[in-house]
Design an enzyme around this catalytic site. Sequence first.
Site, PDB file in Angstrom:
ATOM      1  N   ASP A   1       0.882  -1.167   0.000  1.00  0.00           N
ATOM      2  CA  ASP A   1       0.000   0.000   0.000  1.00  0.00           C
ATOM      3  C   ASP A   1       0.919   1.216   0.000  1.00  0.00           C
ATOM      4  O   ASP A   1       1.623   1.466   0.989  1.00  0.00           O
ATOM      5  CB  ASP A   1      -0.893  -0.021   1.251  1.00  0.00           C
ATOM      6  CG  ASP A   1      -1.794   1.202   1.336  1.00  0.00           C
ATOM      7  OD1 ASP A   1      -1.568   2.181   0.605  1.00  0.00           O
ATOM      8  OD2 ASP A   1      -2.725   1.180   2.157  1.00  0.00           O
ATOM      9  N   VAL A   2       0.915   1.961  -1.089  1.00  0.00           N
ATOM     10  CA  VAL A   2       1.900   3.042  -1.249  1.00  0.00           C
ATOM     11  C   VAL A   2       1.681   4.211  -0.294  1.00  0.00           C
ATOM     12  O   VAL A   2       2.522   5.096  -0.204  1.00  0.00           O
ATOM     13  CB  VAL A   2       1.940   3.573  -2.705  1.00  0.00           C
ATOM     14  CG1 VAL A   2       2.496   2.529  -3.650  1.00  0.00           C
ATOM     15  CG2 VAL A   2       0.563   4.056  -3.145  1.00  0.00           C
TER      16      VAL A   2
ATOM     17  N   ASN B   1       2.902   5.511  -9.849  1.00  0.00           N
ATOM     18  CA  ASN B   1       1.726   5.562 -10.701  1.00  0.00           C
ATOM     19  C   ASN B   1       0.430   5.193  -9.985  1.00  0.00           C
ATOM     20  O   ASN B   1      -0.651   5.549 -10.443  1.00  0.00           O
ATOM     21  CB  ASN B   1       1.972   4.620 -11.894  1.00  0.00           C
ATOM     22  CG  ASN B   1       0.730   4.312 -12.648  1.00  0.00           C
ATOM     23  OD1 ASN B   1       0.258   5.137 -13.434  1.00  0.00           O
ATOM     24  ND2 ASN B   1       0.151   3.143 -12.399  1.00  0.00           N
TER      25      ASN B   1
ATOM     26  N   TYR C   1      -8.735  15.097  -5.477  1.00  0.00           N
ATOM     27  CA  TYR C   1      -7.937  14.533  -6.568  1.00  0.00           C
ATOM     28  C   TYR C   1      -7.180  15.637  -7.320  1.00  0.00           C
ATOM     29  O   TYR C   1      -5.977  15.497  -7.600  1.00  0.00           O
ATOM     30  CB  TYR C   1      -8.866  13.777  -7.523  1.00  0.00           C
ATOM     31  CG  TYR C   1      -8.189  13.074  -8.665  1.00  0.00           C
ATOM     32  CD1 TYR C   1      -7.497  11.883  -8.468  1.00  0.00           C
ATOM     33  CD2 TYR C   1      -8.249  13.590  -9.963  1.00  0.00           C
ATOM     34  CE1 TYR C   1      -6.879  11.228  -9.531  1.00  0.00           C
ATOM     35  CE2 TYR C   1      -7.642  12.942 -11.026  1.00  0.00           C
ATOM     36  CZ  TYR C   1      -6.963  11.755 -10.808  1.00  0.00           C
ATOM     37  OH  TYR C   1      -6.354  11.111 -11.855  1.00  0.00           O
TER      38      TYR C   1
ATOM     39  N   LYS D   1      -3.074  15.868  -7.478  1.00  0.00           N
ATOM     40  CA  LYS D   1      -2.327  15.789  -8.741  1.00  0.00           C
ATOM     41  C   LYS D   1      -1.536  17.076  -9.005  1.00  0.00           C
ATOM     42  O   LYS D   1      -0.451  17.036  -9.596  1.00  0.00           O
ATOM     43  CB  LYS D   1      -3.275  15.474  -9.895  1.00  0.00           C
ATOM     44  CG  LYS D   1      -3.890  14.071  -9.812  1.00  0.00           C
ATOM     45  CD  LYS D   1      -2.841  12.971  -9.741  1.00  0.00           C
ATOM     46  CE  LYS D   1      -3.428  11.583  -9.894  1.00  0.00           C
ATOM     47  NZ  LYS D   1      -2.420  10.512  -9.776  1.00  0.00           N
TER      48      LYS D   1
ATOM     49  N   THR E   1      -9.124   2.912 -18.877  1.00  0.00           N
ATOM     50  CA  THR E   1      -8.602   1.946 -17.895  1.00  0.00           C
ATOM     51  C   THR E   1      -9.718   1.599 -16.901  1.00  0.00           C
ATOM     52  O   THR E   1     -10.749   2.291 -16.847  1.00  0.00           O
ATOM     53  CB  THR E   1      -7.423   2.528 -17.086  1.00  0.00           C
ATOM     54  OG1 THR E   1      -7.944   3.506 -16.178  1.00  0.00           O
ATOM     55  CG2 THR E   1      -6.348   3.138 -17.961  1.00  0.00           C
TER      56      THR E   1
END
Length: 251
Positions: free
Chosen positions: A62-63, A89, A154, A158, A189
């Site tokens: 889990d990053v 990513n 989000y 980013k 995706t």
Amino acid sequence: MKLRGQVALVTGGGSGIGAASCFAFAREGARVAVANRTLSKAEAVARRIEADGGRAIAIQADVAQSADVARMIERTAAELGAPSLLFNNAGVSPAGRITDISEAEWDRCLNIDLKSVFLSARCALPLMIEAGGGVILNTAGTFGLRAASNKAAYSVAKAGVINLSRSIALDYARDNIRSNAICPGYIDTPLNGSFPPAARDAFLYQHQPLRGLISADEVAELAVYLASDAAKMITGQIFVLDGGQQAGLFA
Ligand SMILES: NC(=O)c1ccc[n+]([C@@H]2O[C@H](COP(=O)([O-])OP(=O)(O)OC[C@H]3O[C@@H](n4cnc5c(N)ncnc54)[C@H](O)[C@@H]3O)[C@@H](O)[C@H]2O)c1
């Protein structure tokens, strides 16, 4: 082969852009560590690379958790060699205005999408410095350049990834380490799986000047270029792959 001898570590490597990049890096000769929160997805990607004659390992991580990130880098170094290419990513893309989301949802998005880049880069950089150089790629997004409605956390995360990519580029250039951000527009995706095709097509017709869907493979090809020696003087830059959405007002 553009990445022969490289050791690539890709977070979120089990799906979408990450998986396509793992395959592309392996095709170009890199040994690949496929890191993902869900291990089975990483294993499927690693198995396919090995079946095609490449070298890959799957790592559960889990990053957003610093202990997981440290273990992810250590395992990569122990089993494949020190990572020379780190592709941050992994990401989630929650919706909501700031009055719609909880503090926990805000923290979760910022931790997975932004803090993870700090955690991974912080662990990988000493190894890259010791090895005499390296490449860091970060998946940001066009919402980091111009905010999108109903995407507050989000968009903020980013935007942070974009400037963190630049900070790393400036701070480690003299260590021969490059850092660039990729800003995808709408990519086909699983992340966008809940978007009904008719609504998606209407959205793209209205907002994306070039017609057609952008695939994860196209983003992976850009990542290969940025990771390769062909881009050896490119650092601190933002690469937009969005069918022209960021060019200006499209009407
Ligand atoms: N698809 C798009 O339109 C688009 C546009 C702009 C930016 N992006 C960004 O591209 C990146 C990849 O997205 P994608 O479209 O390939 O999505 P995806 O959902 O197909 O892949 C994301 C992967 O990240 C993994 N992941 C999520 N949280 C994690 C965590 N905490 N630790 C480890 N792994 C985790 C998921 O399991 C999944 O395998 C993300 O950062 C996303 O924000 C995507």
